[in-house]
Design a protein around this motif. Structure first.
Motif, PDB file in Angstrom:
ATOM      1  N   LYS A 205       0.819  -1.211   0.000  1.00  0.00           N
ATOM      2  CA  LYS A 205       0.000   0.000   0.000  1.00  0.00           C
ATOM      3  C   LYS A 205       0.853   1.261   0.000  1.00  0.00           C
ATOM      4  CE  LYS A 205      -4.000  -2.161   0.437  1.00  0.00           C
ATOM      5  NZ  LYS A 205      -5.089  -2.089  -0.557  1.00  0.00           N
ATOM      6  N   THR A 206       2.016   1.189   0.616  1.00  0.00           N
ATOM      7  CA  THR A 206       2.846   2.384   0.796  1.00  0.00           C
ATOM      8  C   THR A 206       4.051   2.444  -0.132  1.00  0.00           C
ATOM      9  OG1 THR A 206       4.133   1.266   2.521  1.00  0.00           O
ATOM     10  CG2 THR A 206       2.214   2.523   3.231  1.00  0.00           C
ATOM     11  N   GLU A 207       4.354   1.317  -0.803  1.00  0.00           N
ATOM     12  CA  GLU A 207       5.574   1.192  -1.615  1.00  0.00           C
ATOM     13  C   GLU A 207       6.825   1.403  -0.770  1.00  0.00           C
ATOM     14  OE1 GLU A 207       5.238   3.751  -5.000  1.00  0.00           O
ATOM     15  OE2 GLU A 207       3.593   2.594  -5.879  1.00  0.00           O
ATOM     16  N   ILE A 208       6.715   1.003   0.501  1.00  0.00           N
ATOM     17  CA  ILE A 208       7.846   1.052   1.430  1.00  0.00           C
ATOM     18  C   ILE A 208       8.110  -0.375   1.904  1.00  0.00           C
ATOM     19  CG2 ILE A 208       8.696   1.901   3.653  1.00  0.00           C
ATOM     20  CD1 ILE A 208       6.788   4.310   3.276  1.00  0.00           C
ATOM     21  N   GLU A 209       9.233  -0.917   1.585  1.00  0.00           N
ATOM     22  CA  GLU A 209       9.557  -2.267   2.030  1.00  0.00           C
ATOM     23  C   GLU A 209       9.834  -2.246   3.528  1.00  0.00           C
ATOM     24  OE1 GLU A 209      12.833  -5.854   1.348  1.00  0.00           O
ATOM     25  OE2 GLU A 209      13.015  -3.961   0.235  1.00  0.00           O
ATOM     26  N   ILE A 210       9.030  -2.983   4.283  1.00  0.00           N
ATOM     27  CA  ILE A 210       9.193  -3.011   5.738  1.00  0.00           C
ATOM     28  C   ILE A 210      10.185  -4.109   6.084  1.00  0.00           C
ATOM     29  CG2 ILE A 210       8.039  -3.373   7.951  1.00  0.00           C
ATOM     30  CD1 ILE A 210       5.466  -2.324   6.651  1.00  0.00           C
ATOM     31  N   ARG A 211      11.359  -3.687   6.476  1.00  0.00           N
ATOM     32  CA  ARG A 211      12.425  -4.638   6.796  1.00  0.00           C
ATOM     33  C   ARG A 211      13.034  -4.387   8.173  1.00  0.00           C
ATOM     34  NH1 ARG A 211      14.114  -0.880   3.171  1.00  0.00           N
ATOM     35  NH2 ARG A 211      16.001   0.309   3.673  1.00  0.00           N
ATOM     36  N   ASP A 212      12.655  -3.256   8.806  1.00  0.00           N
ATOM     37  CA  ASP A 212      13.185  -2.914  10.121  1.00  0.00           C
ATOM     38  C   ASP A 212      12.248  -1.889  10.763  1.00  0.00           C
ATOM     39  OD1 ASP A 212      13.694  -0.563   8.710  1.00  0.00           O
ATOM     40  OD2 ASP A 212      15.854  -0.909   8.585  1.00  0.00           O
ATOM     41  N   LEU A 213      12.604  -1.424  11.954  1.00  0.00           N
ATOM     42  CA  LEU A 213      11.749  -0.488  12.675  1.00  0.00           C
ATOM     43  C   LEU A 213      11.591   0.824  11.912  1.00  0.00           C
ATOM     44  CD1 LEU A 213      10.165   0.297  15.229  1.00  0.00           C
ATOM     45  CD2 LEU A 213      12.334   1.144  16.193  1.00  0.00           C
ATOM     46  N   LYS A 214      12.662   1.337  11.377  1.00  0.00           N
ATOM     47  CA  LYS A 214      12.593   2.614  10.682  1.00  0.00           C
ATOM     48  C   LYS A 214      11.610   2.562   9.520  1.00  0.00           C
ATOM     49  CE  LYS A 214      15.501   6.020   8.312  1.00  0.00           C
ATOM     50  NZ  LYS A 214      16.901   6.352   7.875  1.00  0.00           N
ATOM     51  N   SER A 215      11.663   1.511   8.729  1.00  0.00           N
ATOM     52  CA  SER A 215      10.753   1.410   7.587  1.00  0.00           C
ATOM     53  C   SER A 215       9.317   1.130   8.035  1.00  0.00           C
ATOM     54  CB  SER A 215      11.226   0.331   6.614  1.00  0.00           C
ATOM     55  OG  SER A 215      11.421  -0.912   7.258  1.00  0.00           O
ATOM     56  N   LEU A 216       9.156   0.397   9.144  1.00  0.00           N
ATOM     57  CA  LEU A 216       7.810   0.174   9.675  1.00  0.00           C
ATOM     58  C   LEU A 216       7.179   1.496  10.104  1.00  0.00           C
ATOM     59  CD1 LEU A 216       5.449  -1.534  10.751  1.00  0.00           C
ATOM     60  CD2 LEU A 216       6.737  -1.779  12.889  1.00  0.00           C
ATOM     61  N   LEU A 217       7.922   2.307  10.816  1.00  0.00           N
ATOM     62  CA  LEU A 217       7.381   3.585  11.271  1.00  0.00           C
ATOM     63  C   LEU A 217       7.105   4.511  10.094  1.00  0.00           C
ATOM     64  CD1 LEU A 217       9.559   4.257  14.446  1.00  0.00           C
ATOM     65  CD2 LEU A 217       7.227   3.340  14.328  1.00  0.00           C
ATOM     66  N   LYS A 218       7.945   4.478   9.092  1.00  0.00           N
ATOM     67  CA  LYS A 218       7.723   5.301   7.899  1.00  0.00           C
ATOM     68  C   LYS A 218       6.457   4.870   7.175  1.00  0.00           C
ATOM     69  CE  LYS A 218      10.011   6.942   3.684  1.00  0.00           C
ATOM     70  NZ  LYS A 218      11.240   6.841   2.835  1.00  0.00           N
ATOM     71  N   ALA A 219       6.258   3.559   7.048  1.00  0.00           N
ATOM     72  CA  ALA A 219       5.054   3.052   6.388  1.00  0.00           C
ATOM     73  C   ALA A 219       3.809   3.359   7.216  1.00  0.00           C
ATOM     74  CB  ALA A 219       5.178   1.548   6.164  1.00  0.00           C
ATOM     75  N   THR A 220       3.915   3.227   8.535  1.00  0.00           N
ATOM     76  CA  THR A 220       2.784   3.540   9.410  1.00  0.00           C
ATOM     77  C   THR A 220       2.403   5.000   9.294  1.00  0.00           C
ATOM     78  OG1 THR A 220       3.431   1.794  10.962  1.00  0.00           O
ATOM     79  CG2 THR A 220       1.992   3.536  11.795  1.00  0.00           C
ATOM     80  N   GLU A 221       3.387   5.875   9.302  1.00  0.00           N
ATOM     81  CA  GLU A 221       3.101   7.303   9.162  1.00  0.00           C
ATOM     82  C   GLU A 221       2.469   7.610   7.809  1.00  0.00           C
ATOM     83  OE1 GLU A 221       5.265  11.574  10.103  1.00  0.00           O
ATOM     84  OE2 GLU A 221       6.509   9.852   9.552  1.00  0.00           O
TER      85      GLU A 221
END
Length: 475
Positions: A205-221
């Motif tokens: 949905k976000t085109e952000i690969e979730i591979r760690d905390l930083k990317s998870l928070l970026k995708a959540t935001e």
């Protein structure tokens, strides 16, 4: 003998009747938390019969029928709609003093003009009478909301939702605002079997690969921004208790990566992850000036056999007895300490925790925000006359009832809006009785204003729904 549910239902004194009829009755409705299916509103769904509209999906009614010994085939099984309604009509005479008895007859009156007491003797007549009305356009989902003078409905939506139905409703210029609420339980529940697959869905949905905390928070935001762009102004969390374990970013990152690698987590790791993510979510909400709702304390899906057969929300949940005060205080303080505590509503399902929630709310008020932390309306098993009165009395004793944002339905039924009327009658009766006992002055203009604030204006001010704010300013 007085008629049942007449104009003065639940209003015991002249003062209560004056407050309700002159101040509360005609106030519009903001239903800021419910579980109505937004797809039905977008498509202006028309129901085929009363059972489909009134009984299907209503686990309150299901529990009552099961308690009476009604076979499951007449509740969630393959019996005909008329047979299911007949069993509900058989149940109603045995439901006296349960809130379902009041709600049922309020709904029959307000939506269908039926003042008869539902029973097996008149079940077929009432069923046919209601069905003849349901077939008309006036009983589509949108018209049912308009009929009750609803101004705002906030649905409950997963972060992965594209919100296409909300966009469709907005583009239709429907006179009722139907707004999403951000419910990130699936992001928090790292222990669930489908968690990794869910993160992949969010990545898509976000085109952000979730591979760690930083990317998870970026995708959540990113998803929060998406919801905000669709006029979302609330989040919601269904929790047993507030998560507040100590954590570091390094710990969260290690735990998340371990889970992404397909490894199992121990209970301590699960709680650390949930505590950290809930903290970051709170910061995101504060930055958007959203309100955060915390629904605390139930034990869900306790009957494994029913869960396997019917899925979640089958009516097999109960009040829990978790420790609430210490973890909740620690969680709220962690955000307040960095000036990132959002407006928050605390709901308890255990009545023993009324005073806990009301006094907790008073610990974190301020920042020039009226009623910044709220003790939320009587919820779920407490959503009845006794529970509502206790919640209102608790707020009165521990805080300022005048700042309360009022009632909600928390319902999946399009016939549940009269619960706002039920609440308003109880509210006016409490004030009216105090006036009659000379515990409050007979200043009806001022007390009437406070009641109108609780019924409508406080919620409008608290949540700051964009379009509704514009309408109010113009008027």
């Amino acid at each position: 003998m007085k008629n049942f549910i007449d104009d003065n239902f639940l209003l015991e004194t002249e003062a209560a009747r004056k407050l309700y009829h002159e101040y509360a009755k005609d106030m519009p409705i903001i239903d800021y938390h419910c579980h109505l299916p937004v797809e039905d509103i977008a498509n202006d769904r028309r129901f085929n019969n009363l059972t489909e509209l009134w009984i299907e999906g209503d686990h309150y009614k299901w529990r009552a029928m099961r308690t009476l010994g009604v076979p499951e085939k007449f509740i969630t099984g393959n019996s005909t709609p008329e047979e299911k309604f007949g069993k509900w009509a058989e149940t109603i005479p045995y439901a006296m003093r349960n809130p379902l008895y009041h709600w049922t007859h309020l709904e029959l009156q307000r939506y269908f003009g039926i003042t008869d007491i539902l029973s097996p003797a008149n079940a077929r007549k009432i069923y046919n009478q209601c069905n003849s009305l349901i077939k008309t356009p006036a009983y589509s989902t949108r018209n049912l909301l308009v009929k009750m003078d609803v101004k705002v409905v906030c649905t409950t939506d997963d972060p992965a939702d594209d919100l296409d139905y909300h966009r469709q409703i907005a583009e239709d210029n429907f006179e009722v605002q139907v707004l999403p609420t951000f419910r990130p339980d699936s992001l928090l529940n790292i222990e669930n079997a489908g968690f990794v697959d869910y993160l992949q869905l969010i990545s898509g949905k976000t085109e952000i690969e979730i591979r760690d905390l930083k990317s998870l928070l970026k995708a959540t935001e990113s998803r929060i921004n998406h919801f905000h762009d669709h006029s979302c102004r609330l989040s919601d969390h269904g929790l047993e208790f507030a998560y507040s374990e100590d954590f570091t970013e390094e710990q969260l990152n290690e735990i998340l990566q371990k889970r992404l690698a397909g490894k199992n987590l121990n209970s301590e790791e699960v709680m650390i992850y949930k505590s950290g993510l809930l903290f970051y979510l709170g910061k995101f909400y504060a930055a958007k000036n959203w309100s955060m709702q915390l629904h605390l304390g139930p034990i869900r899906d306790t009957n494994s056999r029913m869960l396997e057969n019917l899925g979640a929300n089958a009516g097999v949940d109960s009040i829990g007895d978790f420790e609430q005060a210490k973890p909740l205080a620690k969680f709220l303080d962690s955000l307040d300490r960095i000036k990132s505590l959002p407006k928050t509503i605390l709901y308890n399902v255990n009545p023993a925790e009324n005073e806990v929630m009301a006094t907790m709310a008073g610990n974190f008020v301020g920042d020039s925000q009226k009623g910044k932390i709220q003790h939320g309306s009587a919820w779920w098993f407490l959503d009845q006359k006794d529970g509502i009165e206790k919640q209102l009395n608790t707020i009165s004793n521990m805080g300022l009832l005048s700042c309360f944002v009022g009632m909600l339905t928390d319902s999946r039924s399009f016939l549940s809006v009269p619960r706002h009327e039920y609440f308003r009658r109880i509210l006016c009766n409490l004030f009216g009785n105090d006036i009659e006992k000379n515990e409050l002055p007979a200043d009806f203009d001022w007390i009437g204003k406070l009641i109108q604030d609780i019924c409508y204006y406080n919620a409008n001010e608290f949540f700051q729904f964009p379009q509704l704010a514009d309408v109010e300013k113009q008027s």
